[in-house]
Design a protein around this motif. Structure first.
Motif, PDB file in Angstrom:
ATOM      1  N   TYR A 150     -17.606  -4.080   5.885  1.00 18.67           N
ATOM      2  CA  TYR A 150     -16.444  -3.966   5.003  1.00 18.67           C
ATOM      3  C   TYR A 150     -15.925  -2.534   4.986  1.00 18.67           C
ATOM      4  O   TYR A 150     -14.716  -2.298   5.050  1.00 18.67           O
ATOM      5  CB  TYR A 150     -16.813  -4.438   3.591  1.00 18.67           C
ATOM      6  CG  TYR A 150     -15.623  -4.800   2.746  1.00 18.67           C
ATOM      7  CD1 TYR A 150     -15.185  -6.113   2.683  1.00 18.67           C
ATOM      8  CD2 TYR A 150     -14.935  -3.848   2.008  1.00 18.67           C
ATOM      9  CE1 TYR A 150     -14.091  -6.473   1.908  1.00 18.67           C
ATOM     10  CE2 TYR A 150     -13.843  -4.190   1.231  1.00 18.67           C
ATOM     11  CZ  TYR A 150     -13.425  -5.503   1.188  1.00 18.67           C
ATOM     12  OH  TYR A 150     -12.334  -5.854   0.426  1.00 18.67           O
ATOM     13  N   SER A 151     -16.851  -1.552   4.919  1.00 16.66           N
ATOM     14  CA  SER A 151     -16.428  -0.148   4.892  1.00 16.66           C
ATOM     15  C   SER A 151     -15.785   0.261   6.218  1.00 16.66           C
ATOM     16  O   SER A 151     -14.858   1.077   6.235  1.00 16.66           O
ATOM     17  CB  SER A 151     -17.601   0.768   4.549  1.00 16.66           C
ATOM     18  OG  SER A 151     -18.555   0.765   5.581  1.00 16.66           O
ATOM     19  N   ILE A 152     -16.237  -0.323   7.323  1.00 11.69           N
ATOM     20  CA  ILE A 152     -15.600  -0.057   8.618  1.00 11.69           C
ATOM     21  C   ILE A 152     -14.182  -0.617   8.618  1.00 11.69           C
ATOM     22  O   ILE A 152     -13.240   0.032   9.076  1.00 11.69           O
ATOM     23  CB  ILE A 152     -16.435  -0.667   9.767  1.00 11.69           C
ATOM     24  CG1 ILE A 152     -17.742   0.108   9.928  1.00 11.69           C
ATOM     25  CG2 ILE A 152     -15.644  -0.691  11.076  1.00 11.69           C
ATOM     26  CD1 ILE A 152     -18.745  -0.556  10.851  1.00 11.69           C
ATOM     27  N   SER A 157      -6.683   1.248  10.638  1.00  9.54           N
ATOM     28  CA  SER A 157      -5.292   1.595  10.330  1.00  9.54           C
ATOM     29  C   SER A 157      -4.407   0.377  10.099  1.00  9.54           C
ATOM     30  O   SER A 157      -3.425   0.446   9.368  1.00  9.54           O
ATOM     31  CB  SER A 157      -4.706   2.453  11.451  1.00  9.54           C
ATOM     32  OG  SER A 157      -4.725   1.733  12.674  1.00  9.54           O
ATOM     33  N   ALA A 158      -4.748  -0.759  10.711  1.00  7.50           N
ATOM     34  CA  ALA A 158      -3.899  -1.944  10.578  1.00  7.50           C
ATOM     35  C   ALA A 158      -4.202  -2.747   9.317  1.00  7.50           C
ATOM     36  O   ALA A 158      -3.283  -3.213   8.646  1.00  7.50           O
ATOM     37  CB  ALA A 158      -4.054  -2.834  11.804  1.00  7.50           C
ATOM     38  N   ILE A 159      -5.474  -2.926   8.991  1.00  8.44           N
ATOM     39  CA  ILE A 159      -5.826  -3.814   7.875  1.00  8.44           C
ATOM     40  C   ILE A 159      -6.605  -3.128   6.767  1.00  8.44           C
ATOM     41  O   ILE A 159      -6.940  -3.759   5.765  1.00  8.44           O
ATOM     42  CB  ILE A 159      -6.629  -5.040   8.368  1.00  8.44           C
ATOM     43  CG1 ILE A 159      -7.942  -4.624   9.012  1.00  8.44           C
ATOM     44  CG2 ILE A 159      -5.794  -5.885   9.311  1.00  8.44           C
ATOM     45  CD1 ILE A 159      -8.864  -5.768   9.337  1.00  8.44           C
ATOM     46  N   ILE A 164      -9.268  -2.203   1.163  1.00  2.86           N
ATOM     47  CA  ILE A 164      -9.448  -1.257   0.057  1.00  2.86           C
ATOM     48  C   ILE A 164      -8.957  -1.871  -1.254  1.00  2.86           C
ATOM     49  O   ILE A 164      -9.634  -1.799  -2.283  1.00  2.86           O
ATOM     50  CB  ILE A 164      -8.720   0.075   0.352  1.00  2.86           C
ATOM     51  CG1 ILE A 164      -9.423   0.807   1.488  1.00  2.86           C
ATOM     52  CG2 ILE A 164      -8.655   0.948  -0.894  1.00  2.86           C
ATOM     53  CD1 ILE A 164      -8.640   1.987   2.058  1.00  2.86           C
ATOM     54  N   GLU A 165      -7.786  -2.484  -1.228  1.00  4.91           N
ATOM     55  CA  GLU A 165      -7.194  -3.056  -2.438  1.00  4.91           C
ATOM     56  C   GLU A 165      -8.014  -4.231  -2.998  1.00  4.91           C
ATOM     57  O   GLU A 165      -7.920  -4.524  -4.183  1.00  4.91           O
ATOM     58  CB  GLU A 165      -5.764  -3.529  -2.152  1.00  4.91           C
ATOM     59  CG  GLU A 165      -4.790  -2.393  -1.941  1.00  4.91           C
ATOM     60  CD  GLU A 165      -3.416  -2.870  -1.495  1.00  4.91           C
ATOM     61  OE1 GLU A 165      -3.211  -4.090  -1.322  1.00  4.91           O
ATOM     62  OE2 GLU A 165      -2.538  -2.001  -1.313  1.00  4.91           O
TER      63      GLU A 165
END
Length: 178
Positions: A150-152, A157-159, A164-165
């Motif tokens: 998940y942290s990766i 840059s795309a998703i 994060i949200e």
């Protein structure tokens, strides 16, 4: 009588043109398949997979994907092999949770390709593997590995923004991504 002949001629013309379109489409798809298999053409591979999906040719996808993986180390093939194995055992239907319907050997085979693709930074593989580990579909739940993936994904840059949200409610990701 002339009208009947004209209508009949029109029907024959339309019928022949439809048959020609089908033949031309099949020839084009055979060309894409050959370019994928003989040259490793990623665009041809993707086009052929889409054609198979749209024409219920799910038995065609796995052999082509295995060849693309073995001969060309194609990134897309890792996810496709995983997905195709699930589809084979689920009447051409795919959901990540259907991984549980596979026997242990086939499940481990499918997951091995998913893991290898994730290591090669395939987003499809990473997002799917994160979900499988988080939910425990066919494998033991592993929060630590899921969180690591998940942290990766948050850094992508795309998703990344979506991840994060939704950090506090990861089930929303399942509706958005897969």
């Amino acid at each position: 009588m002339k009208k009947i002949i004209i209508v009949f001629a029109g029907i024959i013309t339309i019928s022949c043109s439809k048959r020609e379109k089908v033949v031309n489409q099949q020839e084009a798809m055979n060309h894409y398949k050959q370019n994928a298999l003989l040259k490793g053409d990623d665009f041809a591979y993707g086009t052929y997979l889409e054609y198979c999906d749209n024409n219920n040719l799910y038995l065609e996808k796995l052999p082509v994907s295995l060849i693309m993986n073995k001969n060309y180390n194609n990134e897309k093939s890792y996810y496709q092999i995983y997905r195709n194995i699930i589809e084979l055992y689920n009447n051409n239907n795919y959901k990540a949770e259907y991984l549980e319907n596979l026997n242990d050997i086939d499940r481990q085979f499918a997951i091995s390709y998913l893991k290898e693709g994730a290591k090669k930074n395939s987003l499809d593989c990473q997002t799917t593997l994160e979900k499988i580990l988080r939910k425990g579909y066919g494998v033991e739940k592993n929060t630590a590995k899921s969180d690591s993936l998940y942290s990766i994904l948050e850094k992508d840059s795309a998703i990344g923004r979506i991840y994060i949200e939704n950090r506090n409610n990861k089930s929303k990701i399942d509706k958005i991504v897969f």
